[in-house]
Motif scaffolding. Structure first.
Motif, PDB file in Angstrom:
ATOM      1  N   ARG A 370       0.838  -1.203   0.000  1.00 13.07           N
ATOM      2  CA  ARG A 370       0.000   0.000   0.000  1.00 13.07           C
ATOM      3  C   ARG A 370       0.868   1.245   0.000  1.00 13.07           C
ATOM      4  NH1 ARG A 370      -0.204  -2.548   4.911  1.00 13.07           N
ATOM      5  NH2 ARG A 370       0.383  -1.361   6.783  1.00 13.07           N
ATOM      6  N   ARG A 371       0.219   2.366  -0.231  1.00  9.65           N
ATOM      7  CA  ARG A 371       0.931   3.629  -0.259  1.00  9.65           C
ATOM      8  C   ARG A 371       1.260   4.082   1.159  1.00  9.65           C
ATOM      9  NH1 ARG A 371       1.523   6.131  -4.800  1.00  9.65           N
ATOM     10  NH2 ARG A 371       1.835   8.136  -3.762  1.00  9.65           N
ATOM     11  N   VAL A 372       2.219   5.002   1.261  1.00  4.30           N
ATOM     12  CA  VAL A 372       2.657   5.521   2.553  1.00  4.30           C
ATOM     13  C   VAL A 372       1.530   6.319   3.204  1.00  4.30           C
ATOM     14  CG1 VAL A 372       4.238   7.149   3.665  1.00  4.30           C
ATOM     15  CG2 VAL A 372       5.088   5.588   1.901  1.00  4.30           C
ATOM     16  N   TYR A 433      18.130  -2.330  -0.136  1.00  8.91           N
ATOM     17  CA  TYR A 433      18.410  -3.695   0.284  1.00  8.91           C
ATOM     18  C   TYR A 433      17.325  -4.114   1.263  1.00  8.91           C
ATOM     19  CZ  TYR A 433      23.179  -3.580  -1.646  1.00  8.91           C
ATOM     20  OH  TYR A 433      24.265  -3.505  -2.475  1.00  8.91           O
ATOM     21  N   GLU A 434      17.116  -5.409   1.386  1.00 12.86           N
ATOM     22  CA  GLU A 434      16.117  -5.954   2.310  1.00 12.86           C
ATOM     23  C   GLU A 434      16.791  -6.347   3.616  1.00 12.86           C
ATOM     24  OE1 GLU A 434      12.669  -5.783   2.193  1.00 12.86           O
ATOM     25  OE2 GLU A 434      12.388  -7.423   0.755  1.00 12.86           O
ATOM     26  N   ALA A 435      16.197  -5.933   4.732  1.00  9.47           N
ATOM     27  CA  ALA A 435      16.742  -6.325   6.029  1.00  9.47           C
ATOM     28  C   ALA A 435      16.702  -7.842   6.174  1.00  9.47           C
ATOM     29  CB  ALA A 435      15.942  -5.664   7.149  1.00  9.47           C
ATOM     30  N   SER A 436      17.782  -8.406   6.714  1.00 14.40           N
ATOM     31  CA  SER A 436      17.849  -9.853   6.913  1.00 14.40           C
ATOM     32  C   SER A 436      16.983 -10.282   8.093  1.00 14.40           C
ATOM     33  CB  SER A 436      19.299 -10.298   7.144  1.00 14.40           C
ATOM     34  OG  SER A 436      20.136  -9.849   6.114  1.00 14.40           O
ATOM     35  N   GLY A 437      16.829  -9.399   9.081  1.00 17.52           N
ATOM     36  CA  GLY A 437      16.029  -9.697  10.252  1.00 17.52           C
ATOM     37  C   GLY A 437      15.496  -8.421  10.857  1.00 17.52           C
ATOM     38  N   GLY A 438      14.437  -8.536  11.660  1.00 16.41           N
ATOM     39  CA  GLY A 438      13.838  -7.347  12.247  1.00 16.41           C
ATOM     40  C   GLY A 438      12.986  -6.589  11.246  1.00 16.41           C
ATOM     41  N   ALA A 439      12.671  -5.352  11.548  1.00 15.82           N
ATOM     42  CA  ALA A 439      11.787  -4.563  10.692  1.00 15.82           C
ATOM     43  C   ALA A 439      12.272  -3.131  10.581  1.00 15.82           C
ATOM     44  CB  ALA A 439      10.360  -4.588  11.251  1.00 15.82           C
ATOM     45  N   VAL A 440      12.200  -2.590   9.367  1.00 16.34           N
ATOM     46  CA  VAL A 440      12.436  -1.171   9.104  1.00 16.34           C
ATOM     47  C   VAL A 440      11.081  -0.556   8.823  1.00 16.34           C
ATOM     48  CG1 VAL A 440      13.563   0.518   7.617  1.00 16.34           C
ATOM     49  CG2 VAL A 440      14.716  -1.641   8.136  1.00 16.34           C
ATOM     50  N   ARG A 441      10.708   0.455   9.610  1.00 18.33           N
ATOM     51  CA  ARG A 441       9.385   1.063   9.452  1.00 18.33           C
ATOM     52  C   ARG A 441       9.524   2.512   8.984  1.00 18.33           C
ATOM     53  NH1 ARG A 441       8.801  -1.669  14.456  1.00 18.33           N
ATOM     54  NH2 ARG A 441       7.589  -3.590  14.208  1.00 18.33           N
ATOM     55  N   PHE A 442       8.645   2.871   8.055  1.00 18.53           N
ATOM     56  CA  PHE A 442       8.591   4.241   7.539  1.00 18.53           C
ATOM     57  C   PHE A 442       7.160   4.721   7.707  1.00 18.53           C
ATOM     58  CE2 PHE A 442       8.171   7.560   4.361  1.00 18.53           C
ATOM     59  CZ  PHE A 442       9.386   8.226   4.451  1.00 18.53           C
ATOM     60  N   ALA A 443       6.993   5.848   8.368  1.00 14.43           N
ATOM     61  CA  ALA A 443       5.655   6.386   8.661  1.00 14.43           C
ATOM     62  C   ALA A 443       4.799   5.347   9.375  1.00 14.43           C
ATOM     63  CB  ALA A 443       4.976   6.866   7.381  1.00 14.43           C
ATOM     64  N   GLY A 444       5.446   4.563  10.254  1.00 14.60           N
ATOM     65  CA  GLY A 444       4.733   3.602  11.074  1.00 14.60           C
ATOM     66  C   GLY A 444       4.444   2.265  10.413  1.00 14.60           C
ATOM     67  N   THR A 445       4.877   2.061   9.157  1.00 13.17           N
ATOM     68  CA  THR A 445       4.581   0.829   8.429  1.00 13.17           C
ATOM     69  C   THR A 445       5.879   0.161   7.982  1.00 13.17           C
ATOM     70  OG1 THR A 445       2.539   1.825   7.583  1.00 13.17           O
ATOM     71  CG2 THR A 445       3.301  -0.170   6.489  1.00 13.17           C
ATOM     72  N   VAL A 447       8.500  -1.281   5.762  1.00 13.55           N
ATOM     73  CA  VAL A 447       8.751  -0.906   4.361  1.00 13.55           C
ATOM     74  C   VAL A 447       8.419  -2.040   3.399  1.00 13.55           C
ATOM     75  CG1 VAL A 447      10.504   0.835   4.917  1.00 13.55           C
ATOM     76  CG2 VAL A 447      11.197  -1.553   4.560  1.00 13.55           C
ATOM     77  N   ARG A 448       8.425  -3.285   3.877  1.00  9.17           N
ATOM     78  CA  ARG A 448       8.074  -4.419   3.014  1.00  9.17           C
ATOM     79  C   ARG A 448       6.594  -4.432   2.666  1.00  9.17           C
ATOM     80  NH1 ARG A 448      11.585  -8.420   6.784  1.00  9.17           N
ATOM     81  NH2 ARG A 448      10.534  -7.062   8.287  1.00  9.17           N
ATOM     82  N   ASP A 449       5.795  -3.695   3.432  1.00  6.35           N
ATOM     83  CA  ASP A 449       4.357  -3.624   3.176  1.00  6.35           C
ATOM     84  C   ASP A 449       3.968  -2.372   2.392  1.00  6.35           C
ATOM     85  OD1 ASP A 449       3.980  -5.981   4.641  1.00  6.35           O
ATOM     86  OD2 ASP A 449       3.829  -4.877   6.539  1.00  6.35           O
ATOM     87  N   LEU A 450       4.960  -1.595   1.982  1.00  8.44           N
ATOM     88  CA  LEU A 450       4.691  -0.352   1.251  1.00  8.44           C
ATOM     89  C   LEU A 450       5.037  -0.512  -0.223  1.00  8.44           C
ATOM     90  CD1 LEU A 450       6.215   2.270   3.730  1.00  8.44           C
ATOM     91  CD2 LEU A 450       3.784   1.816   3.346  1.00  8.44           C
ATOM     92  N   GLN A 451       4.299   0.195  -1.067  1.00 11.82           N
ATOM     93  CA  GLN A 451       4.673   0.265  -2.481  1.00 11.82           C
ATOM     94  C   GLN A 451       6.010   0.996  -2.580  1.00 11.82           C
ATOM     95  OE1 GLN A 451       1.501   2.195  -4.602  1.00 11.82           O
ATOM     96  NE2 GLN A 451      -0.021   0.668  -3.992  1.00 11.82           N
TER      97      GLN A 451
END
Length: 623
Positions: A370-372, A433-445, A447-451
């Protein structure tokens, strides 16, 4: 394959890959001795022509009509001899005129059909080739950053230019050549059977041997074609490296021009040898075919004499017509054999193209992306993030359990020794690059779930290695916002402290900056890069060592521009010079992939830890 299969990449805190060693290059060539195996290759090649069915149907009709017409003149030749020139009672001029007129009419009609057919096949072939090139270019645009760190730019260019270009003639000529020559050969055989089945048997008895020989020659040429394209890839890579502005400067700085010429010469010698081998691989075969087809008319005369001695009715017109048809059979038969060889050769090139098209981007949106959420713009979080580069040794982590939370509008800095993992943080935020573990969040989401396009829309990046196109300053600025007005360009340039400099140039914003901006100073390039980011107006600004390569004066000017750019937006600075981040809201000290300290400048100095040590060293060096 090429460098795609090699393991070279970026490690640690952003170490740049060097040139491929000669040993790696030899291993790479050995691995590419044969064309890559692509399942259903020829089915996929046929699929390229699917959008052009109507034009292909018309082409097929024209080919059949043209082939049928091409067989009629020899039959009219028989009638001209038997009824026009040598009938009982002397030549019949009216009949001869009718037959000659019919032959001329057929030749004119055949020529017109040939022109139309050529236009259709050229249009279809070049359109397919162009679509294939665009498809490959677009696919490469979607590949992850890691692909380009381990693959030479020249190798990629070679796939787009040499490999796609190498199949252009096949795409343009195969349809008409295969269909036309096949129909012509079949029609010629039918005509020969009508004229004399005995002489036809003599003509075709050795053809199966030619087909077997052709297949063997084609296999050899396909292998040589693959090696030839690999060599062209290497030559393109050398050209791209050595003749760029950076490459020329490097060669001149170390007085290595002769070495570069020798490196190119060595690959050029390889290319010459392969081209000669490819040209010669079928020459003996075609020489034998030519001799065989040329000898047949003489053999036909002997067979005709043998038939006449046994009272088989054979007229002079039959012999002339038969040899005429057989002579007309030579070119289409040779054409079919050449096309068969070309198809085997081009199959190797198609395989190399499809090999790239079959690569799957390691980073892509899934169906639920989804969008940011713009209501939370500016917040960046790392939650127990670990990361290893694709070519890293097992267990080797560039980031290990990194966690932080940056509030919207805050200025955060990442500092630490070289190779600590600072630059990697800047790669994970925009999901290069894709994180190997854990989560990177942008605007609370996550980044793997964002367009990905939506994510990048809200991030601006200014790196140490500023890249400008060989274009005008205005065009480079509009790369961030193509519809920007002149007033918006000026406003962004003023904020970046570069407008006065641009205005001092004779051509102003129409000044061409040269390859990679080499006509400008380092500070000027950086400020144009900052203006470009300001034109984009992102919510999050990532500065990756943006002033580390500048002198003190340029650094001060650029730093002022960065301070302006940072106002009102979340700013993440990767810094080597600690003086540039003293006023950051929070400083994260990264060491060996972990955050070992965090706090303001004054807090970290007072703590007397890693940051205090680094700051003390730089302060001493500056005195």
């Amino acid at each position: 394959m090429d460098s795609v299969a090699s393991g070279g990449g970026m490690r640690g805190g952003g170490t740049r890959p060097g040139r491929v060693s000669s040993g790696d290059a030899r291993a790479q060539k050995a691995a590419n001795a044969d064309a890559p195996r692509i399942p259903d290759l020829f089915r996929r090649i046929r699929g390229l022509f699917a959008p052009h069915r109507r034009a292909l149907v018309v082409t097929v009709i024209l080919v059949f009509v043209g082939a049928a017409i091409s067989v009629l003149p020899p039959l009219l030749t028989k009638q001209a001899f038997d009824r026009g020139l040598f009938p009982s009672g002397g030549p019949d001029v009216p009949v001869l005129l009718e037959l000659v007129g019919a032959m001329i009419g057929l030749w004119v009609l055949s020529a017109g059909i040939g022109v139309w057919q050529t236009y259709l096949t050229a249009t279809v072939g070049n359109t397919v080739m162009g679509s294939l090139r665009i498809r490959l270019f677009g696919h490469l645009q979607r590949m992850e950053l890691a692909f380009f760190t381990r693959t030479k730019t020249g190798v990629i260019q070679s796939r787009l230019q040499n490999d796609v270009g190498g199949v252009a003639n096949v795409l343009s000529n195969t349809i008409s050549s295969v269909l036309g020559n096949t129909v012509t050969v079949i029609a010629a055989f039918v005509s020969m059977l009508v004229l004399s089945w005995q002489m036809t048997v003599v003509t075709v008895i050795l053809l199966p041997l030619l087909v077997v020989a052709q297949r063997r020659v084609g296999q050899v040429r396909a292998r040589i074609a693959t090696r030839t394209q690999e060599s062209l890839s290497d030559m393109t890579a050398i050209t791209q490296e050595a003749l760029s502005v950076s490459g020329i400067l490097l060669a001149k700085s170390f007085n290595q021009q002769r070495a570069e010429v020798e490196r190119y010469s060595a690959e050029n010698r390889t290319q010459i040898g392969l081209q000669v081998r490819q040209q010669m691989s079928g020459q003996w075969f075609f020489a034998v075919v030519q001799i065989f087809l040329s000898v047949i008319p003489a053999v036909i005369y002997l067979v005709a004499a043998w038939l006449i001695l046994r009272d088989v009715p054979v007229t002079a017109g039959t012999i002339v017509a038969f040899t005429t048809v057989q002579a007309r059979l030579t070119f289409p038969l040779m054409g079919l054999l050449r096309v068969a060889l070309d198809l085997q050769t081009s199959g190797a090139l198609f395989a190399r193209i499809f090999e790239y098209l079959d690569l799957h981007p390691a980073i892509s949106d899934d169906g639920s992306a989804r969008r940011v959420d713009e209501s939370a713009l500016g917040r960046v979080e790392f939650d127990d993030v670990s990361f290893s580069y694709p070519d890293a040794e097992p267990g080797q982590r560039t980031l290990d359990g990194v966690s932080f939370d940056i509030e919207p509008g805050r200025f955060a800095a990442f500092v630490g020794p070289s190779g600590a993992g600072k630059t990697t943080v800047s790669y994970l935020i925009p999901r290069f690059y894709e994180a190997s573990g854990g989560a990177v969040r942008f605007a609370g989401t996550d980044v793997r779930d964002l367009q990905h396009e939506s994510l990048i829309e809200h991030i601006g990046i200014v790196s140490q290695e500023t890249y400008l196109f060989h274009a005008t300053i205005g065009e480079n600025l509009r790369y961030a916002r193509p519809d920007a007005t002149d007033e918006q360009l000026v406003a962004a340039a003023r904020q970046a402290n570069i407008h006065e400099t641009i205005s001092s140039f004779p051509d102003g914003y129409d000044t061409v900056v040269g390859e990679r901006g080499y006509r400008l100073s380092g500070g000027e390039k950086q400020r144009i890069a900052i203006a470009r980011v300001l034109l984009k107006d992102p919510a999050v600004l990532v500065l990756d060592e943006a002033t580390s390569a500048l002198d003190t004066v340029s650094e001060r000017v650029v730093q002022d521009a960065l301070d302006t750019a940072a106002r009102g937006r979340t700013t993440i600075a990767i810094a080597h010079r600690l003086s540039t981040v003293r006023h950051a809201d929070v400083i994260f000290v990264v060491d060996a992939g972990r955050i070992v300290e965090r706090g303001s400048h004054d807090e970290l100095v007072a703590r007397g830890g890693v940051y205090a040590g680094l700051y003390g060293q730089q302060a001493s060096a500056a005195r």
